[in-house]
Design a protein around this motif. Sequence first.
Motif, short mmCIF file in Angstrom:
data_model
loop_
_atom_site.label_atom_id
_atom_site.label_comp_id
_atom_site.label_asym_id
_atom_site.label_seq_id
_atom_site.Cartn_x
_atom_site.Cartn_y
_atom_site.Cartn_z
N SER A 118 0.84 -1.19 0.00
CA SER A 118 0.00 0.00 0.00
C SER A 118 0.87 1.24 0.00
CB SER A 118 -0.90 0.00 1.24
OG SER A 118 -1.66 1.19 1.31
N THR A 119 0.59 2.13 -0.93
CA THR A 119 1.31 3.40 -0.99
C THR A 119 0.31 4.55 -1.08
OG1 THR A 119 1.45 3.29 -3.42
CG2 THR A 119 3.31 2.38 -2.16
N SER A 120 0.76 5.71 -0.63
CA SER A 120 -0.07 6.92 -0.70
C SER A 120 0.81 8.09 -1.07
CB SER A 120 -0.75 7.20 0.65
OG SER A 120 -1.63 6.16 1.02
N TYR A 121 0.20 9.07 -1.75
CA TYR A 121 0.95 10.24 -2.21
C TYR A 121 0.13 11.51 -2.01
CZ TYR A 121 3.70 6.72 -4.68
OH TYR A 121 4.48 5.63 -4.99
N SER A 122 0.85 12.59 -1.78
CA SER A 122 0.18 13.88 -1.77
C SER A 122 -0.16 14.26 -3.20
CB SER A 122 1.10 14.93 -1.14
OG SER A 122 2.22 15.17 -1.97
N ASP A 123 -1.13 15.12 -3.34
CA ASP A 123 -1.54 15.55 -4.68
C ASP A 123 -0.40 16.24 -5.42
OD1 ASP A 123 -4.96 16.46 -3.76
OD2 ASP A 123 -4.07 14.54 -4.33
N SER A 124 0.47 16.90 -4.67
CA SER A 124 1.55 17.67 -5.29
C SER A 124 2.59 16.79 -6.00
CB SER A 124 2.25 18.54 -4.25
OG SER A 124 2.82 17.73 -3.22
N VAL A 125 2.67 15.49 -5.64
CA VAL A 125 3.69 14.64 -6.25
C VAL A 125 3.09 13.43 -6.97
CG1 VAL A 125 5.33 15.33 -4.47
CG2 VAL A 125 4.10 13.15 -4.25
N LYS A 126 1.80 13.22 -6.82
CA LYS A 126 1.14 12.05 -7.40
C LYS A 126 1.36 12.02 -8.91
CE LYS A 126 -2.58 11.07 -5.33
NZ LYS A 126 -3.97 11.10 -4.83
#
Length: 123
Positions: free
Chosen positions: A57-65
């Motif tokens: 599972s990974t997650s990203y901020s909108d700024s780097v997605k």
Amino acid sequence: QVQLVESGGGLVQAGGSLRLSCATSERTFSSYTMGWFRQAPGKERILIASIAGNGRSTSYSDSVKGRFTISRDNAKNTVDLQMNSLKPEDTAVYSCAADVFGGNWPRFTPRYWGQGTQVTVSH
């Protein structure tokens, strides 16, 4: 005490790529959620990517997605951040962090931190 050591920062032109790496000798590394944070000059530190202990599972901020990818190798006790299509606004000190309690994105408040590595993106 979990010790984390980042490497791979530097100066790159806009549109370029960098790969950051974070290493630890922690024997139970796969038990830790790992995150990458960054702090730009004059701004607060923010979480930009996280990965679960098993790497599924990974997650990203909108700024780097769509531009950055977090990955880990539990056999080597490392977590990487591949950064593509870099922009000047990505300039910041990047830090990796760890905790056995991952929280729910973006509420990850790790106890263990690396020293940080500077990434500078020029125009």
